[in-house]
Write a protein that holds these residues in place. Structure first.
Motif, PDB file in Angstrom:
ATOM      1  N   THR A 204       0.817  -1.214   0.000  1.00  0.00           N
ATOM      2  CA  THR A 204       0.000   0.000   0.000  1.00  0.00           C
ATOM      3  C   THR A 204       0.847   1.258   0.000  1.00  0.00           C
ATOM      4  N   ALA A 205       1.849   1.287   0.880  1.00  0.00           N
ATOM      5  CA  ALA A 205       2.652   2.492   1.054  1.00  0.00           C
ATOM      6  C   ALA A 205       3.589   2.754  -0.115  1.00  0.00           C
ATOM      7  N   VAL A 206       4.016   1.704  -0.809  1.00  0.00           N
ATOM      8  CA  VAL A 206       5.052   1.891  -1.829  1.00  0.00           C
ATOM      9  C   VAL A 206       4.491   2.041  -3.249  1.00  0.00           C
ATOM     10  N   LEU A 207       3.262   1.574  -3.481  1.00  0.00           N
ATOM     11  CA  LEU A 207       2.725   1.567  -4.849  1.00  0.00           C
ATOM     12  C   LEU A 207       2.763   2.925  -5.558  1.00  0.00           C
ATOM     13  N   PRO A 208       2.370   4.018  -4.892  1.00  0.00           N
ATOM     14  CA  PRO A 208       2.419   5.304  -5.598  1.00  0.00           C
ATOM     15  C   PRO A 208       3.814   5.659  -6.108  1.00  0.00           C
ATOM     16  N   PHE A 209       4.842   5.270  -5.364  1.00  0.00           N
ATOM     17  CA  PHE A 209       6.212   5.609  -5.737  1.00  0.00           C
ATOM     18  C   PHE A 209       6.792   4.616  -6.744  1.00  0.00           C
ATOM     19  N   VAL A 210       6.245   3.416  -6.751  1.00  0.00           N
ATOM     20  CA  VAL A 210       6.609   2.457  -7.796  1.00  0.00           C
ATOM     21  C   VAL A 210       6.081   2.962  -9.135  1.00  0.00           C
ATOM     22  N   LYS A 211       4.866   3.493  -9.113  1.00  0.00           N
ATOM     23  CA  LYS A 211       4.252   3.994 -10.343  1.00  0.00           C
ATOM     24  C   LYS A 211       5.008   5.187 -10.917  1.00  0.00           C
ATOM     25  N   THR A 212       5.618   6.022 -10.036  1.00  0.00           N
ATOM     26  CA  THR A 212       6.377   7.175 -10.521  1.00  0.00           C
ATOM     27  C   THR A 212       7.806   6.821 -10.898  1.00  0.00           C
TER      28      THR A 212
ATOM     29  N   SER B  33     -11.492  -0.353  -3.550  1.00  0.00           N
ATOM     30  CA  SER B  33     -10.526   0.424  -2.760  1.00  0.00           C
ATOM     31  C   SER B  33      -9.382  -0.452  -2.263  1.00  0.00           C
ATOM     32  N   LEU B  34      -9.715  -1.661  -1.813  1.00  0.00           N
ATOM     33  CA  LEU B  34      -8.677  -2.566  -1.323  1.00  0.00           C
ATOM     34  C   LEU B  34      -7.767  -3.026  -2.456  1.00  0.00           C
ATOM     35  N   PHE B  35      -8.361  -3.389  -3.589  1.00  0.00           N
ATOM     36  CA  PHE B  35      -7.562  -3.827  -4.736  1.00  0.00           C
ATOM     37  C   PHE B  35      -6.624  -2.720  -5.209  1.00  0.00           C
ATOM     38  N   THR B  36      -7.091  -1.478  -5.137  1.00  0.00           N
ATOM     39  CA  THR B  36      -6.282  -0.342  -5.582  1.00  0.00           C
ATOM     40  C   THR B  36      -4.994  -0.224  -4.787  1.00  0.00           C
ATOM     41  N   ILE B  37      -5.049  -0.571  -3.503  1.00  0.00           N
ATOM     42  CA  ILE B  37      -3.851  -0.466  -2.667  1.00  0.00           C
ATOM     43  C   ILE B  37      -3.138  -1.818  -2.519  1.00  0.00           C
ATOM     44  N   GLY B  38      -3.537  -2.788  -3.329  1.00  0.00           N
ATOM     45  CA  GLY B  38      -2.831  -4.062  -3.354  1.00  0.00           C
ATOM     46  C   GLY B  38      -3.336  -5.110  -2.393  1.00  0.00           C
ATOM     47  N   ALA B  39      -4.442  -4.837  -1.708  1.00  0.00           N
ATOM     48  CA  ALA B  39      -4.967  -5.783  -0.729  1.00  0.00           C
ATOM     49  C   ALA B  39      -6.118  -6.587  -1.316  1.00  0.00           C
TER      50      ALA B  39
END
Length: 327
Positions: free
Chosen positions: A213-221, A290-296
């Motif tokens: 959840t915490a890292v996905l936004p920065f992986v995308k960038t 919402s959960l799928f969006t954050i990887g859960a």
């Protein structure tokens, strides 16, 4: 004229009716129990992390289901012990619940911990989601796999550092160092995921063990790169990243569950009612999205099913701590 019914048949019917009637109240209570006042979900970690984010998704839906405010209260400190203690000491009426993850099973092994095992003082109610942990590195490091990361840390002029935010990740970091002959690996402990990710993006630490959840936004960038997931199957949001088993690191094969715990002594019908609401919540499309969006992935199970999950994890952790005692 009504048909003649023998007396024994009447008795059998009466007994059957009484049996059904006796069973109905408990079933109805279990299915129909709802809080009549606000409910507090205690998150024993800092706001802004993966646990907090998922809890708020579920809390919003539970509020709609129950028609009562559901308050998310962050009570960080002492590796989750402070918030956990708050729930243990609460009234067992279903109005104060704990959000925890497998780190709960490790608390009793912490060298600084004194007292009774918190797990023995809580009732597992329902897991609402499951999320694989990930090993993620700053994208500036010349690594694209777990094997390359280990090799890099063995030869780097400056010792590698790994960020963690909770006791389970610290145990995993220690295992990683010992199993891969990285005696100089520095473990940097953070109180919350926000500061850890900030330091990781700034290249102040080499890599981190975190929830996706915490890292996905920065992986995308492109600022961070995930080199391994720690679940038993590939993540839907990171389908190209190998699992620990696939990468050859079986010690890290562990999916993190997130679930609700009640104080010990909470009536069974209250636990069942909460679990039923959780199952209803995670079936709703907006929650699942919402959960799928954050990887859960949504779970939603019964108290008995969740208790079995927790006990399996406790046995696994006991075995790991036996091999790698905590200092």
């Amino acid at each position: 004229m009504p048909a003649f019914i023998p007396i024994p048949s009447l008795r059998r019917r009466a007994v059957a009716a009484l049996t059904v009637a006796a069973c109905l109240p408990l079933a109805a209570l279990a299915a129909d129990w709802k809080p009549d006042r606000p409910v507090t979900l205690v998150v024993p970690y800092s706001p802004g992390g993966g646990t907090d984010a998922q809890t708020r998704v579920v809390a919003k839906e539970l509020q709609q289901i129950w028609g009562q405010p559901v308050i998310v209260e962050n009570v960080p400190g002492a590796d989750g012990v402070i918030g956990t203690r708050k729930v243990i000491d609460a009234k067992p009426n279903g109005l104060t619940l704990l959000v925890q993850l497998p780190s709960l099973t490790l608390i009793k092994h912490l060298p600084t911990f004194k007292g009774s095992d918190p797990l023995a003082q809580l009732a597992p109610v329902s897991a609402f989601s499951a999320l694989p942990g990930v090993v993620t590195a700053n994208a500036a490091l010349p690594v694209k796999s777990m094997e390359q990361l280990v090799r890099y840390c063995k030869s780097a002029a400056t010792p590698c550092s790994v960020g963690t935010t909770e006791n389970m990740a610290r145990l995993q970091a220690r295992i990683m160092g010992e199993e891969n002959a990285l005696p100089t690996l520095v473990v940097a402990n953070y109180k919350g995921g926000g500061q850890m990710i900030t330091d990781l993006v700034a290249n102040n630490i080499s890599f981190a063990i975190a929830g996706s959840t915490a890292v996905l936004p920065f992986v995308k960038t492109g600022a961070l790169r995930v080199v391994m997931t720690m679940g038993d199957k590939r993540s839907a949001v990171l389908p190209d990243v190998p699992t620990a088993i696939e990468a050859g690191y079986p010690s890290f094969d562990a999916t993190t569950w997130y679930g609700l715990f009640a104080p010990k002594g909470t009536p069974a019908e209250v636990q069942e009612g909460i679990a039923a609401a959780v199952r209803q919540a995670v079936k709703r499309e907006d929650v699942r999205k919402s959960l799928f969006t954050i990887g859960a992935e949504p779970v939603g199970n019964t108290p008995a099913e969740f208790a079995a999950m927790v006990q399996r994890e406790a046995k696994r952790i006991d075995a790991q701590v036996k091999r790698f005692p905590l200092d």
